[in-house]
Scaffold this active site. Structure first.
Site, PDB file in Angstrom:
ATOM      1  CD  GLU A 100      -2.603   1.141   2.706  1.00  0.00           C
ATOM      2  OE1 GLU A 100      -3.431   1.873   2.931  1.00  0.00           O
ATOM      3  OE2 GLU A 100      -2.225   0.479   3.553  1.00  0.00           O
TER       4      GLU A 100
ATOM      5  CE  LYS B   5      -8.899   1.248   2.809  1.00  0.00           C
ATOM      6  NZ  LYS B   5      -7.856   1.479   3.923  1.00  0.00           N
TER       7      LYS B   5
ATOM      8  CB  CYS C 155      -5.366  -1.538   4.487  1.00  0.00           C
ATOM      9  SG  CYS C 155      -4.972  -1.258   6.313  1.00  0.00           S
TER      10      CYS C 155
END
Length: 505
Positions: free
Chosen positions: A257, A328, A380
């Site tokens: 990430e 995301k 995540c």
């Protein structure tokens, strides 16, 4: 057994909640989840709803205060708050999360006269659903994750973590029935779990297919305090480039990430160079990067593909804002967006962390295409949301890929729990897992064999290995929670009706 007197129930509820932590990774003493639930069942037995709410709250507070104590690492180290304030914030978070088991316990006590379990399991599942959705949701440490490495994980491809949570409650109730010598209920509970586990493998059709896929997972191990320092950007990007240089001989390279710390529009020269190098070496590279779009002021936590997209490609096709990207959707509260920011941002540095104003991507997005592979991505925190991951799953998805930066949480049990959750998603969907992080845990996991390979934490290293492509679909991948919600709600309605008949007699 004299210690188990009624006046000890508040203490027992706290002990049961604390005990639950040790059933999860890195401890993974999975039978403790059943023991913890058995103690909770004992505490709640024949209690009025007010007392049940209290006991459920105490259980939940201990469960989360100990289980997610790793959150305090990021608050204490990067939040800029006095210790007493950071501890108060942790206590407030644990208290908020404890409201959900308190609610489940109270509602069950209110509705049940008999057939307690038939109400408790569905109501608990409903409360867990609420915990995973309200205020963006925080479904961390649900009971089912404790069974990720247990023999009962054969149920995950059929029922998902959702069903395993129900199994923990059922098994815990069975243990409680042994204690109160209700042998028939204990036998029924054991029989349901054993028979379900024996039948589960026949409900899936996943299998290995094709040649192994060679992969390289690059773990940069960049210190958290340096990741957003502009003076360190060039050094960080050079480090990832150097770590990759000797590992181009694979089908797919993956970086963590925001591995590229420079915003995407400012890193075009670097990205074009990596794009050309990947294509020249007949491979693809996926990296995390922050995409700030000046025209709209939108900021996306993004995954992009460099190098070959399709097997037939001779050159890379990367260009800024190309469609082969993932943005995301589930943003982390405080870390990536600040609720009530007008009020909170002036209060403390905790509410002004770097990149805490991200824009939400679409809930359902196309899989990434990298060197002919279909990659199911999650960034995540997103890997915790089973419905979100499944919504983005496709029958042609080859690999479940998740990136993270757990440097926020130091040498705590948080990264281990995060990895365990990711493995559960792989088992549910029947797809090999690639998980690459800044400083660990970086690993691959094969859900069919149960084998995992990983890098050591807090080291700059590359995991150069191979994974097997898996085809076919699990029952859970096809139908999700729908059949099990239907069953749970049917049981709840029948049990409420039976209790109503008893009360009306």
């Amino acid at each position: 057994m004299h210690w188990f007197r009624p006046e000890k129930k508040s203490m027992l509820a706290l002990v049961a909640g604390m005990l639950l932590t040790f059933s999860f990774s890195p401890f993974s003493i999975w039978p403790l989840s059943f023991v913890s639930m058995a103690i909770l069942c004992y505490c709640l037995h024949q209690q009025p709803w007010q007392q049940a709410a209290k006991l459920g709250f105490l259980f939940g507070f201990a469960w989360f205060a100990v289980g997610i104590s790793w959150v305090h690492v990021s608050i204490a180290q990067f939040g800029g708050l006095p210790l007493i304030v950071s501890l108060a914030l942790m206590a407030a978070l644990a208290a908020y999360l404890a409201l959900f088991p308190a609610l489940a316990s109270a509602v069950t006590a209110k509705l049940s006269k008999r057939y307690w379990l038939g109400i408790f399991i569905p109501i608990w599942l409903i409360s867990e659903h609420l915990r995973g959705t309200l205020l963006t949701g925080f479904p961390w440490l649900s009971f089912g994750y404790s069974l990720t490495d247990s023999p009962l994980n054969v149920l995950a491809p059929v029922m998902g973590e959702f069903g395993l949570t129900a199994c923990v409650i059922l098994g815990g109730y069975g243990l409680f029935c042994l204690y109160i010598k209700q042998w028939h209920f204990a036998a029924y509970s054991l029989a349901v779990i054993v028979i379900s586990s024996m039948l589960a493998p026949f409900m899936n059709s996943t299998f290995y297919q094709g040649e192994p896929i060679k992969v390289a997972l690059v773990q940069g191990n960049i210190k958290q305090e340096l990741r957003f320092d502009p003076d360190e950007f060039a050094r960080t990007m050079l480090k990832y480039q150097d770590l990759t240089r000797l590992n181009w001989d694979v089908d797919l390279v993956v970086w963590p990430e925001a591995a590229v710390p420079e915003i995407e529009v400012m890193a075009q020269e670097y990205l074009q160079r990596i794009d050309s190098a990947a294509a020249l070496n007949n491979t693809a590279l996926i990296t995390g990067i922050v995409d700030y779009q000046p025209s709209t002021k939108a900021i996306f936590n993004t995954l992009i593909v460099l190098g070959k997209q399709h097997n037939s490609d001779q050159t890379g096709h990367y260009q800024y804002l190309h469609q082969n990207r993932y943005q995301k959707y589930k943003l982390l509260p405080v870390g990536e967006f600040v609720p009530f920011e007008e009020v909170l941002r002036p209060l403390a540095p905790l509410f002004n962390l770097a990149w805490s104003s991200f824009t939400q991507g679409e809930q359902v997005q196309a899989n990434l295409t990298a060197n002919g592979l279909n990659i199911l991505p999650a960034i995540c925190f997103e890997i915790v949301f089973t419905d979100l991951v499944r919504d983005n799953y496709r029958n042609e998805s080859d690999i479940l890929f998740t990136v993270s930066n757990d440097a926020w949480f130091g040498d705590s049990h948080g990264p281990h729990q995060h990895m365990q959750i990711a493995r559960m998603r792989a088992i549910e969907l029947g797809r090999p897992l690639l998980r690459v992080t800044n400083n660990g845990i970086t690993a691959i996991f094969d859900p069919l064999s149960g084998q995992q390979q990983r890098l050591a934490q807090f080291e700059a290293a590359v995991l150069n290995t191979s994974i097997h492509k898996i085809k076919g679909e699990t029952f859970y991948a096809q139908y999700g929670k729908t059949p099990w919600w239907s069953l749970a709600l049917l049981i709840l309605l029948i049990t409420i009706w039976l209790n109503y008949r008893l009360k009306s007699q």
